[in-house]
Design a protein around this motif. Structure first.
Motif, PDB file in Angstrom:
ATOM      1  N   GLU A  82       0.484  -0.680  -0.060  1.00  0.00           N
ATOM      2  CA  GLU A  82       0.251  -0.152  -0.080  1.00  0.00           C
ATOM      3  C   GLU A  82       1.335   1.332  -0.111  1.00  0.00           C
ATOM      4  O   GLU A  82       1.901   0.994   0.421  1.00  0.00           O
ATOM      5  CB  GLU A  82      -0.851  -0.327   1.301  1.00  0.00           C
ATOM      6  N   THR A  83       0.304   2.017  -0.485  1.00  0.00           N
ATOM      7  CA  THR A  83       1.429   3.841  -0.947  1.00  0.00           C
ATOM      8  C   THR A  83       1.365   4.077   0.717  1.00  0.00           C
ATOM      9  O   THR A  83       2.398   4.334   0.864  1.00  0.00           O
ATOM     10  CB  THR A  83       0.325   4.882  -1.577  1.00  0.00           C
ATOM     11  N   SER A  84       0.829   3.886   1.804  1.00  0.00           N
ATOM     12  CA  SER A  84       0.623   4.692   2.794  1.00  0.00           C
ATOM     13  C   SER A  84       0.955   3.699   3.973  1.00  0.00           C
ATOM     14  O   SER A  84       0.173   2.504   3.527  1.00  0.00           O
ATOM     15  CB  SER A  84      -0.251   5.244   3.369  1.00  0.00           C
ATOM     16  N   PRO A  85       2.271   4.034   4.772  1.00  0.00           N
ATOM     17  CA  PRO A  85       2.809   2.735   5.813  1.00  0.00           C
ATOM     18  C   PRO A  85       1.356   2.410   6.727  1.00  0.00           C
ATOM     19  O   PRO A  85       0.821   3.744   6.667  1.00  0.00           O
ATOM     20  CB  PRO A  85       3.842   3.223   5.952  1.00  0.00           C
ATOM     21  N   SER A  86       1.368   1.543   7.218  1.00  0.00           N
ATOM     22  CA  SER A  86       0.404   1.010   8.517  1.00  0.00           C
ATOM     23  C   SER A  86       0.896   0.447   9.618  1.00  0.00           C
ATOM     24  O   SER A  86       0.149   0.778  10.701  1.00  0.00           O
ATOM     25  CB  SER A  86      -1.139   0.095   7.991  1.00  0.00           C
ATOM     26  N   GLY A  87       2.028   0.556   9.717  1.00  0.00           N
ATOM     27  CA  GLY A  87       3.086  -0.129  10.967  1.00  0.00           C
ATOM     28  C   GLY A  87       4.426   0.097  10.722  1.00  0.00           C
ATOM     29  O   GLY A  87       5.050   0.512   9.455  1.00  0.00           O
ATOM     30  N   GLY A  88       5.151   0.466  11.477  1.00  0.00           N
ATOM     31  CA  GLY A  88       6.407   0.978  11.913  1.00  0.00           C
ATOM     32  C   GLY A  88       7.211   0.019  13.349  1.00  0.00           C
ATOM     33  O   GLY A  88       6.826  -0.149  13.638  1.00  0.00           O
ATOM     34  N   VAL A  89       8.301   1.113  12.846  1.00  0.00           N
ATOM     35  CA  VAL A  89       9.447   0.752  13.902  1.00  0.00           C
ATOM     36  C   VAL A  89      10.200   1.799  14.403  1.00  0.00           C
ATOM     37  O   VAL A  89      10.004   2.559  13.604  1.00  0.00           O
ATOM     38  CB  VAL A  89      10.410  -0.663  13.761  1.00  0.00           C
ATOM     39  N   ILE A  90       9.571   2.452  16.028  1.00  0.00           N
ATOM     40  CA  ILE A  90      10.796   3.157  16.044  1.00  0.00           C
ATOM     41  C   ILE A  90      11.373   2.766  16.706  1.00  0.00           C
ATOM     42  O   ILE A  90      12.286   1.935  17.361  1.00  0.00           O
ATOM     43  CB  ILE A  90       9.528   4.417  16.712  1.00  0.00           C
ATOM     44  N   ASP A  91      13.019   3.713  16.684  1.00  0.00           N
ATOM     45  CA  ASP A  91      13.859   3.562  17.736  1.00  0.00           C
ATOM     46  C   ASP A  91      15.158   5.410  17.950  1.00  0.00           C
ATOM     47  O   ASP A  91      14.433   6.116  17.107  1.00  0.00           O
ATOM     48  CB  ASP A  91      14.901   2.744  16.925  1.00  0.00           C
ATOM     49  N   SER A  92      15.592   4.837  18.595  1.00  0.00           N
ATOM     50  CA  SER A  92      16.577   6.183  19.054  1.00  0.00           C
ATOM     51  C   SER A  92      18.249   5.603  18.870  1.00  0.00           C
ATOM     52  O   SER A  92      18.094   4.721  19.657  1.00  0.00           O
ATOM     53  CB  SER A  92      16.374   6.718  20.597  1.00  0.00           C
ATOM     54  N   GLN A  93      18.762   6.664  19.171  1.00  0.00           N
ATOM     55  CA  GLN A  93      20.503   6.405  18.202  1.00  0.00           C
ATOM     56  C   GLN A  93      21.040   7.827  19.112  1.00  0.00           C
ATOM     57  O   GLN A  93      20.741   8.803  18.587  1.00  0.00           O
ATOM     58  CB  GLN A  93      20.634   6.076  17.070  1.00  0.00           C
ATOM     59  N   SER A  94      22.222   7.663  20.327  1.00  0.00           N
ATOM     60  CA  SER A  94      22.735   8.712  20.403  1.00  0.00           C
ATOM     61  C   SER A  94      24.030   8.472  20.022  1.00  0.00           C
ATOM     62  O   SER A  94      24.692   7.833  19.635  1.00  0.00           O
ATOM     63  CB  SER A  94      23.077   8.435  22.056  1.00  0.00           C
ATOM     64  N   ILE A  95      24.233   9.674  19.213  1.00  0.00           N
ATOM     65  CA  ILE A  95      25.812   9.693  18.751  1.00  0.00           C
ATOM     66  C   ILE A  95      26.410  11.138  19.690  1.00  0.00           C
ATOM     67  O   ILE A  95      25.570  11.887  20.482  1.00  0.00           O
ATOM     68  CB  ILE A  95      25.431  10.249  17.731  1.00  0.00           C
ATOM     69  N   LYS A  96      27.925  10.862  18.929  1.00  0.00           N
ATOM     70  CA  LYS A  96      28.669  11.902  20.164  1.00  0.00           C
ATOM     71  C   LYS A  96      28.819  12.812  18.729  1.00  0.00           C
ATOM     72  O   LYS A  96      28.740  13.442  18.050  1.00  0.00           O
ATOM     73  CB  LYS A  96      30.517  11.228  20.190  1.00  0.00           C
ATOM     74  N   ALA A  97      28.389  14.671  19.520  1.00  0.00           N
ATOM     75  CA  ALA A  97      28.623  15.567  19.023  1.00  0.00           C
ATOM     76  C   ALA A  97      29.645  16.770  20.038  1.00  0.00           C
ATOM     77  O   ALA A  97      28.975  17.429  20.512  1.00  0.00           O
ATOM     78  CB  ALA A  97      27.180  16.098  18.947  1.00  0.00           C
ATOM     79  N   HIS A 107       0.335   1.050  13.784  1.00  0.00           N
ATOM     80  CA  HIS A 107       0.690  -0.004  14.209  1.00  0.00           C
ATOM     81  C   HIS A 107       2.099   1.291  14.612  1.00  0.00           C
ATOM     82  O   HIS A 107       3.203   0.719  13.766  1.00  0.00           O
ATOM     83  CB  HIS A 107       1.081  -1.893  14.239  1.00  0.00           C
ATOM     84  N   LEU A 108       3.183   0.909  16.102  1.00  0.00           N
ATOM     85  CA  LEU A 108       4.245   1.640  16.134  1.00  0.00           C
ATOM     86  C   LEU A 108       4.532   0.135  17.172  1.00  0.00           C
ATOM     87  O   LEU A 108       4.943   0.125  18.096  1.00  0.00           O
ATOM     88  CB  LEU A 108       4.352   2.768  16.175  1.00  0.00           C
ATOM     89  N   PHE A 109       5.793  -0.353  16.452  1.00  0.00           N
ATOM     90  CA  PHE A 109       6.711  -0.970  17.215  1.00  0.00           C
ATOM     91  C   PHE A 109       8.562  -0.180  17.908  1.00  0.00           C
ATOM     92  O   PHE A 109       8.598  -0.274  17.216  1.00  0.00           O
ATOM     93  CB  PHE A 109       7.257  -2.740  16.681  1.00  0.00           C
ATOM     94  N   ALA A 110       8.274  -1.159  19.151  1.00  0.00           N
ATOM     95  CA  ALA A 110       9.770  -0.260  20.130  1.00  0.00           C
ATOM     96  C   ALA A 110      10.111  -1.461  20.301  1.00  0.00           C
ATOM     97  O   ALA A 110      10.006  -2.506  20.524  1.00  0.00           O
ATOM     98  CB  ALA A 110       9.382   1.135  20.890  1.00  0.00           C
ATOM     99  N   ASP A 111      11.708  -1.375  20.869  1.00  0.00           N
ATOM    100  CA  ASP A 111      12.486  -2.062  21.179  1.00  0.00           C
ATOM    101  C   ASP A 111      11.784  -2.044  22.962  1.00  0.00           C
ATOM    102  O   ASP A 111      12.613  -3.113  23.100  1.00  0.00           O
ATOM    103  CB  ASP A 111      13.587  -2.084  21.395  1.00  0.00           C
ATOM    104  N   GLU A 112      11.704  -1.176  23.778  1.00  0.00           N
ATOM    105  CA  GLU A 112      11.524  -0.942  25.033  1.00  0.00           C
ATOM    106  C   GLU A 112      10.265  -0.285  24.882  1.00  0.00           C
ATOM    107  O   GLU A 112       9.802   0.658  24.235  1.00  0.00           O
ATOM    108  CB  GLU A 112      12.286  -0.121  25.489  1.00  0.00           C
ATOM    109  N   PRO A 113       9.511  -0.693  26.165  1.00  0.00           N
ATOM    110  CA  PRO A 113       8.252  -0.137  26.631  1.00  0.00           C
ATOM    111  C   PRO A 113       8.260   1.664  26.506  1.00  0.00           C
ATOM    112  O   PRO A 113       9.342   1.627  26.962  1.00  0.00           O
ATOM    113  CB  PRO A 113       7.470  -0.857  27.389  1.00  0.00           C
ATOM    114  N   MET A 114       7.362   1.567  25.683  1.00  0.00           N
ATOM    115  CA  MET A 114       7.076   3.529  25.847  1.00  0.00           C
ATOM    116  C   MET A 114       6.210   3.728  27.237  1.00  0.00           C
ATOM    117  O   MET A 114       5.371   3.505  27.458  1.00  0.00           O
ATOM    118  CB  MET A 114       7.134   4.611  24.963  1.00  0.00           C
ATOM    119  N   THR A 115       6.538   4.369  27.772  1.00  0.00           N
ATOM    120  CA  THR A 115       5.473   5.041  29.014  1.00  0.00           C
ATOM    121  C   THR A 115       4.285   6.205  28.342  1.00  0.00           C
ATOM    122  O   THR A 115       3.577   6.913  29.122  1.00  0.00           O
ATOM    123  CB  THR A 115       6.654   5.953  30.544  1.00  0.00           C
TER     124      THR A 115
END
Length: 189
Positions: free
Chosen positions: A102-117, A178-186
């Protein structure tokens, strides 16, 4: 000679004819009044892609792209029109469609990454990873296509950054279920 140059790619970052055909209709139309536009938008986009890929500064832009001030002026104007966001979204939808999705997504994955700056103007300290810098909160569809990126200081928690992503996803991709994450979000979703 100009026709030969246009048919060959000077840099790996140059647009192919197929890529240009897809985004050319999204370029702003010329004004009906005033001086006729002499700027070639394909060259402006090629120059911007070159800047991103090479990491050079505006003043170091090769001269055949035109004056760097002109490229910068068009960059600011196109940013104000959200053109790059529109190009990204249209290309993402075309790619999904070509893959039989489908052209528009109905599910996805979220995550974060810390980077040095360490030299960034705005930065924070991520105590969990012991990093001074920034944090990228990223959302992708289930096939890995980039949907959204939020850049924050590293001291922003994953739940707070996740909430920012959720709020932005609701506006930009309203059919996301639907959005999936690697740990539960509060934060509530």
């Amino acid at each position: 000679m100009a026709g030969i140059t246009r048919k060959t790619k000077r840099y790996p970052s140059d647009l192919t004819d197929e890529e240009w055909e897809r985004i050319a209709p999204l370029m702003p139309p010329a004004n009906r009044r005033g001086r006729k536009r002499t700027t070639d938008f394909r060259e402006i986009i090629n120059a911007l892609r070159y800047l991103v890929r090479s990491g050079c500064g505006w003043e170091m832009l090769p001269v055949h792209f035109g004056p760097w001030q002109t490229v910068y002026w068009w960059f600011r104007r196109l940013m104000r029109r959200f053109l790059f966001q529109t190009i990204h979204d249209v290309c993402l939808m075309l790619d999904r469609e070509a893959a039989g999705r489908e052209t528009s997504p109905s599910g996805g994955v979220i995550d974060s990454q810390s980077i040095k700056a360490p030299h960034a103007k705005t930065r924070g300290y991520d105590a969990g990873k012991k990093i001074v810098g920034r944090k990228r909160h990223i959302a992708v569809d289930t096939d890995g296509r980039l949907l959204l990126v939020q850049l924050t200081t590293a001291d922003i928690s994953d739940s707070a950054g996740g909430q920012m992503i959720l709020d932005a996803i609701r506006k930009r991709w309203p059919w996301m279920k639907h959005l999936f994450a690697d740990e539960p979000m509060t934060a509530s979703s």
